[in-house]
Design a protein around this motif. Structure first.
Motif, PDB file in Angstrom:
ATOM      1  N   LEU A   1       2.492  -2.664 -12.304  1.00  0.00           N
ATOM      2  CA  LEU A   1       1.508  -3.438 -13.054  1.00  0.00           C
ATOM      3  C   LEU A   1       1.121  -2.784 -14.387  1.00  0.00           C
ATOM      4  N   PRO A   2       0.779  -1.486 -14.412  1.00  0.00           N
ATOM      5  CA  PRO A   2       0.489  -0.873 -15.713  1.00  0.00           C
ATOM      6  C   PRO A   2       1.693  -0.887 -16.654  1.00  0.00           C
TER       7      PRO A   2
ATOM      8  N   LEU B   1      -1.972  -7.933  -5.506  1.00  0.00           N
ATOM      9  CA  LEU B   1      -1.388  -9.274  -5.543  1.00  0.00           C
ATOM     10  C   LEU B   1      -2.395 -10.298  -6.054  1.00  0.00           C
ATOM     11  N   THR B   2      -3.633 -10.194  -5.606  1.00  0.00           N
ATOM     12  CA  THR B   2      -4.659 -11.137  -6.049  1.00  0.00           C
ATOM     13  C   THR B   2      -4.926 -10.988  -7.542  1.00  0.00           C
TER      14      THR B   2
ATOM     15  N   GLU C   1       8.100 -11.652  -5.727  1.00  0.00           N
ATOM     16  CA  GLU C   1       8.831 -10.721  -4.855  1.00  0.00           C
ATOM     17  C   GLU C   1       7.964 -10.210  -3.710  1.00  0.00           C
ATOM     18  N   ARG C   2       6.652 -10.169  -3.927  1.00  0.00           N
ATOM     19  CA  ARG C   2       5.768  -9.500  -2.958  1.00  0.00           C
ATOM     20  C   ARG C   2       4.796 -10.420  -2.240  1.00  0.00           C
ATOM     21  N   SER C   3       4.635 -11.619  -2.708  1.00  0.00           N
ATOM     22  CA  SER C   3       3.614 -12.484  -2.125  1.00  0.00           C
ATOM     23  C   SER C   3       4.099 -13.258  -0.914  1.00  0.00           C
ATOM     24  N   GLY C   4       5.411 -13.378  -0.721  1.00  0.00           N
ATOM     25  CA  GLY C   4       5.938 -14.129   0.406  1.00  0.00           C
ATOM     26  C   GLY C   4       6.055 -13.291   1.666  1.00  0.00           C
ATOM     27  N   PRO C   5       6.460 -13.912   2.766  1.00  0.00           N
ATOM     28  CA  PRO C   5       6.597 -13.174   4.034  1.00  0.00           C
ATOM     29  C   PRO C   5       7.742 -12.174   4.017  1.00  0.00           C
ATOM     30  N   LYS C   6       8.708 -12.377   3.108  1.00  0.00           N
ATOM     31  CA  LYS C   6       9.811 -11.427   2.982  1.00  0.00           C
ATOM     32  C   LYS C   6      10.281 -11.419   1.527  1.00  0.00           C
ATOM     33  N   PRO C   7      10.931 -10.334   1.089  1.00  0.00           N
ATOM     34  CA  PRO C   7      11.373 -10.255  -0.307  1.00  0.00           C
ATOM     35  C   PRO C   7      12.308 -11.403  -0.665  1.00  0.00           C
TER      36      PRO C   7
END
Length: 527
Positions: free
Chosen positions: A444-445, A474-475, A501-507
């Motif tokens: 993120l940075p 994520l939020t 890439e990170r918000s779903g149940p799998k990549p």
């Protein structure tokens, strides 16, 4: 208690340096950062060399109104077993509030917050500690924390609060002398008085760390060198007792290994200075006792001791004439078991007489697990019976939820708190939150560049944390994307890819054809 010696906080950033440092007897690792099934190679090598590893928890919230979470306790127990640790440690703090107990939104502090030193808070803390002790495979020690704010209406000093906690539960104490210094600067509390009130025999080990003063407020940063006043408090403690272990804490802004070794050397010198003073005191006491015996007139001593023995025997008889046990009489050396556990049953009469007065507003007697002489005293003076811990949890929960909401959600500051200090604490929590999110989501940075911190602090003002730091990251990303930020098209595209890439149940699959198929199915499902 097992002798630990001199140690240092193990962190991934300094793992190699810690392995090479001379004279390291043990290390402490943040429990939440260790996976039992995949221990870091550095910790495994240290263990193979015979270096003790102690897991140090930061998320249980033993001082909170809720009972400890069973899942968190299980995770801490697994880490203790995986590391072969002789004990585990946690904090006397609350880290979350709200939820079903108060019928309010669940809020996470993201950091350690002080527990009010009241009878309610003590009753709740004692029960939470017992729950944790029953769930853990090794002894538990709990740490005093640093505080920027004071709770209104406190009934005990820090030393009295810790004394009762150890007395009622048998829990060990992890004394952080840097936190005593912090509370001296921020709350005007005397470190020497706190040490004088502590049950020294319950100390498991000691933390030493650095901080920084900004605008008259001391921040326990663990990112700066250990200052002289903290070493002086360590010397004071060592002049009273030989601590089983001492550990240097450093969490960020790591210096060169040589500087850390110099700090460890300063800690050892402070301990040696305290040991010298302790020996001097013991020699003076022995000399005074010898001189008193030599000057005592012949026959007087035996007569006095005979009268004293008779009086003592009379005092140790209960109402039915039976002799009272050592625990009821408050003799720690006799009340303690053969395994060296801390004393239990040290009564309030000794505490109030030998350990100073409680602050204004303190109750005449505690509401605790009072039995024997203490329970009889309560009945003799017409004091009300103990209230249930559930009622205390309710009151404590409402108070903690109101404070935490003011700190992280911008609601009005509860009555009795210093508004300026609450503001300082709120800004410190937001800054800590930004720092930790940058660690758990280092992309993120990089994606946001110089805008990261400003954007996150703005987000934090209106979005209190309700789960862990990874969910918070994520939020935060979702919040930026929903408001059309960042303004740079490329950065916004990278942020969107990171979030997907990170918000779903799998990549997400990295194969374009699979991603196209998923997008097509989503489009058809919306028809």
């Amino acid at each position: 208690m097992e002798r630990l010696g001199t140690g240092i906080g193990w962190r991934p950033e300094i793992a190699d340096a810690v392995e090479r440092m001379p004279g390291i007897d043990w290390v402490e690792a943040v429990a939440e950062n260790v996976c039992p099934g995949h221990l870091p190679d550095s910790l495994r090598r240290l263990r193979e060399r015979g270096v003790t590893v102690v897991p140090h928890g930061v998320s249980l919230g033993l001082g909170g109104a809720d009972r400890p979470d069973a899942g968190r306790l299980t995770a801490l127990a697994e880490r203790a077993e995986a590391l072969g640790s002789p004990l585990v440690t946690e904090h006397i703090a609350f880290v979350r509030a709200g939820g079903p107990l108060t019928a309010s939104p669940r809020l996470e502090a993201g950091h350690l917050l002080p527990v009010p030193r009241t009878r309610d808070a003590l009753d709740v803390l004692c029960e939470n500690v017992r729950i944790a002790q029953d769930a853990l495979p090794v002894p538990l020690a709990v740490e005093n924390i640093a505080a920027l704010i004071c709770w209104p209406g406190e009934e005990m000093t820090e030393g009295q609060f810790l004394y009762e906690l150890a007395d009622r539960t048998g829990v060990r104490l992890l004394i952080d002398v840097a936190n005593l210094h912090t509370n001296h600067v921020n709350r005007g509390e005397d470190p020497s008085k706190a040490l004088a009130e502590l049950p020294l025999e319950a100390i498991a080990y000691v933390h030493v760390g650095g901080g920084v003063e900004r605008d008259g407020v001391w921040h326990d940063s663990h990112a700066h060198p250990v200052p002289r006043p903290v070493l002086d408090i360590l010397t004071d403690l060592a002049s009273r007792v030989s601590p089983p272990g001492v550990l240097l804490e450093r969490d960020e802004n790591f210096p060169e290994p040589a500087e850390l070794e110099n700090e460890l050397g300063a800690i050892r010198r402070a301990l040696e200075a305290g040991a010298v003073e302790r020996v001097k005191t013991e020699l003076r006491s022995a000399a005074g006792a010898t001189a008193a015996q030599r000057t005592e007139p012949e026959g007087v001593g035996a007569e006095l001791f005979g009268e004293a023995d008779a009086a003592r025997q009379e005092r140790t008889r209960g109402g039915d004439g039976e002799l009272l046990g050592a625990a009821a009489l408050g003799r720690p050396s006799e009340a303690r078991g053969g395994d060296g556990e801390p004393p239990v049953g040290i009564r309030a009469t000794r505490r109030e007489g030998a350990r100073g007065e409680a602050p204004a507003g303190a109750g005449a007697a505690r509401r605790g697990d009072e039995t024997g002489a203490a329970g009889a005293t309560r009945g003799a003076f017409g004091l009300p019976p103990q209230e249930g811990v559930d009622e205390a949890r309710q009151r404590l929960g409402l108070a903690q939820a109101a404070l935490l909401s003011a700190l992280v959600a911008g609601t009005p500051v509860p009555e009795g708190f210093d508004r300026a200090r609450v503001g300082v604490q709120a800004r410190a929590l937001a800054a800590k939150r930004a720092d930790v999110v940058a660690k758990v989501a280092p992309e993120l940075p990089v994606i946001l560049g110089g805008e990261y911190r400003t954007a996150f602090l703005g987000y934090a003002q209106t979005h209190p944390m309700t789960d862990g730091y990874r969910r918070d990251a994520l939020t935060f990303a979702e919040h930026l994307l929903s408001t059309g930020r960042p303004g740079d098209t490329r950065a916004r595209r990278e942020l969107r890819e990171w979030w997907l890439e990170r918000s779903g149940p799998k990549p997400r699959s990295r194969r374009p054809v699979h991603r196209l198929a998923h997008a097509t199915r989503r489009a058809l499902a919306r028809r």
